[in-house]
Design a protein around this motif. Sequence first.
Motif, mmCIF file in Angstrom:
data_model
loop_
_atom_site.group_PDB
_atom_site.id
_atom_site.type_symbol
_atom_site.label_atom_id
_atom_site.label_comp_id
_atom_site.label_asym_id
_atom_site.label_seq_id
_atom_site.Cartn_x
_atom_site.Cartn_y
_atom_site.Cartn_z
ATOM 1 N N ALA A 1 0.850 -1.185 0.000
ATOM 2 C CA ALA A 1 0.000 0.000 0.000
ATOM 3 C C ALA A 1 0.890 1.240 0.000
ATOM 4 O O ALA A 1 1.800 1.355 0.827
ATOM 5 C CB ALA A 1 -0.917 0.011 1.223
ATOM 6 N N VAL A 2 0.634 2.160 -0.929
ATOM 7 C CA VAL A 2 1.488 3.332 -1.114
ATOM 8 C C VAL A 2 0.649 4.599 -1.028
ATOM 9 O O VAL A 2 -0.394 4.708 -1.685
ATOM 10 C CB VAL A 2 2.200 3.289 -2.486
ATOM 11 C CG1 VAL A 2 3.132 4.490 -2.646
ATOM 12 C CG2 VAL A 2 2.962 1.976 -2.671
ATOM 13 N N TRP A 3 1.102 5.554 -0.220
ATOM 14 C CA TRP A 3 0.458 6.869 -0.130
ATOM 15 C C TRP A 3 1.444 7.927 -0.588
ATOM 16 O O TRP A 3 2.563 8.026 -0.066
ATOM 17 C CB TRP A 3 0.020 7.162 1.312
ATOM 18 C CG TRP A 3 -1.233 6.441 1.705
ATOM 19 C CD1 TRP A 3 -1.601 5.178 1.358
ATOM 20 C CD2 TRP A 3 -2.284 6.945 2.533
ATOM 21 N NE1 TRP A 3 -2.808 4.859 1.924
ATOM 22 C CE2 TRP A 3 -3.254 5.924 2.655
ATOM 23 C CE3 TRP A 3 -2.491 8.159 3.200
ATOM 24 C CZ2 TRP A 3 -4.418 6.073 3.400
ATOM 25 C CZ3 TRP A 3 -3.649 8.318 3.946
ATOM 26 C CH2 TRP A 3 -4.609 7.288 4.040
ATOM 27 N N ILE A 4 1.027 8.721 -1.548
ATOM 28 C CA ILE A 4 1.829 9.838 -2.042
ATOM 29 C C ILE A 4 1.141 11.113 -1.578
ATOM 30 O O ILE A 4 -0.024 11.358 -1.922
ATOM 31 C CB ILE A 4 1.930 9.812 -3.577
ATOM 32 C CG1 ILE A 4 2.436 8.442 -4.057
ATOM 33 C CG2 ILE A 4 2.843 10.922 -4.081
ATOM 34 C CD1 ILE A 4 2.309 8.232 -5.553
ATOM 35 N N GLU A 5 1.834 11.910 -0.790
ATOM 36 C CA GLU A 5 1.219 13.066 -0.157
ATOM 37 C C GLU A 5 1.960 14.342 -0.517
ATOM 38 O O GLU A 5 3.137 14.304 -0.896
ATOM 39 C CB GLU A 5 1.204 12.872 1.360
ATOM 40 C CG GLU A 5 0.419 11.633 1.770
ATOM 41 C CD GLU A 5 0.547 11.320 3.248
ATOM 42 O OE1 GLU A 5 -0.488 11.045 3.873
ATOM 43 O OE2 GLU A 5 1.677 11.343 3.750
ATOM 44 N N PRO A 6 1.306 15.482 -0.396
ATOM 45 C CA PRO A 6 1.972 16.749 -0.690
ATOM 46 C C PRO A 6 3.177 16.961 0.211
ATOM 47 O O PRO A 6 3.268 16.419 1.312
ATOM 48 C CB PRO A 6 0.886 17.797 -0.400
ATOM 49 C CG PRO A 6 -0.405 17.056 -0.493
ATOM 50 C CD PRO A 6 -0.102 15.671 -0.020
#
Length: 254
Positions: free
Chosen positions: A241-246
């Motif tokens: 699971a991958v989260w790309i955030e500002p």
Amino acid sequence: MRIRYCTYTDTGDRPVNEDRLCACRTGAGYCFAVADGLGGLDLGEVAAELACRTVAEYAAILPAFNSRVLEQMFFAAQQAILERQQAQHCESQMKTTLNVVLVGPQAIHWAHVGDSRTYYAQNQRLLRRTFDHSVTQMLSAIGQVKEGDIRFHEDRSKLLRVLGAPWARSQVEVEADLPLCPPQQFLLCSDGFWEYITEEQIQICLEEADSPQIWMENMQELIRRNEHGRPGERDNRTAVAVWIEPESGAKEEV
């Protein structure tokens, strides 16, 4: 940007875990991969290991990510498996699926072969997923099998494309590049994972999460509930699971 990710793998009720995964940072960005060695053949775990290792090694030397080098990664993984097959005289064995997501400074590149899946979300709303290279997915496309009936269909494990079998580069399904526009989320997973959880349930788990770890834990709990009544049938299951955030000034979190 800020990258957070969570990995998970479980042997299930099988004697060997034939799944492998990759999650690494390189000079060009981040590289994520999931490979599921074919359980009906021997040496599936060897094929999956070769695929993920080749992807990681290839990513490590690239100055930048793009769709062309992504396709070359799959070709390199294919060649590594074919060479090992020939060396061990096992051409009818040693095959695997492979899903890869590359996150660069401006764009996301993703591709796959087989029936492991990649799900893409933006602002925690699922928008797309890869489509399986399987007989049941083909039957669904022509209206002979309902999309919701692919899971647990008697022909679901019959694959049309895998690494380790003869194929051309064109058989790698390279998805359209996505601009880096966080917040964005990805889920890469083997069929032992997605078969026990629907897209609607993945969406609900994502909505209720505030990190990739919580998203993964929510999905695992639903999978445990959904598999109730199927003792002894649990396949290997693997997910990233991958989260790309500002940009927030924070560094990578694993």
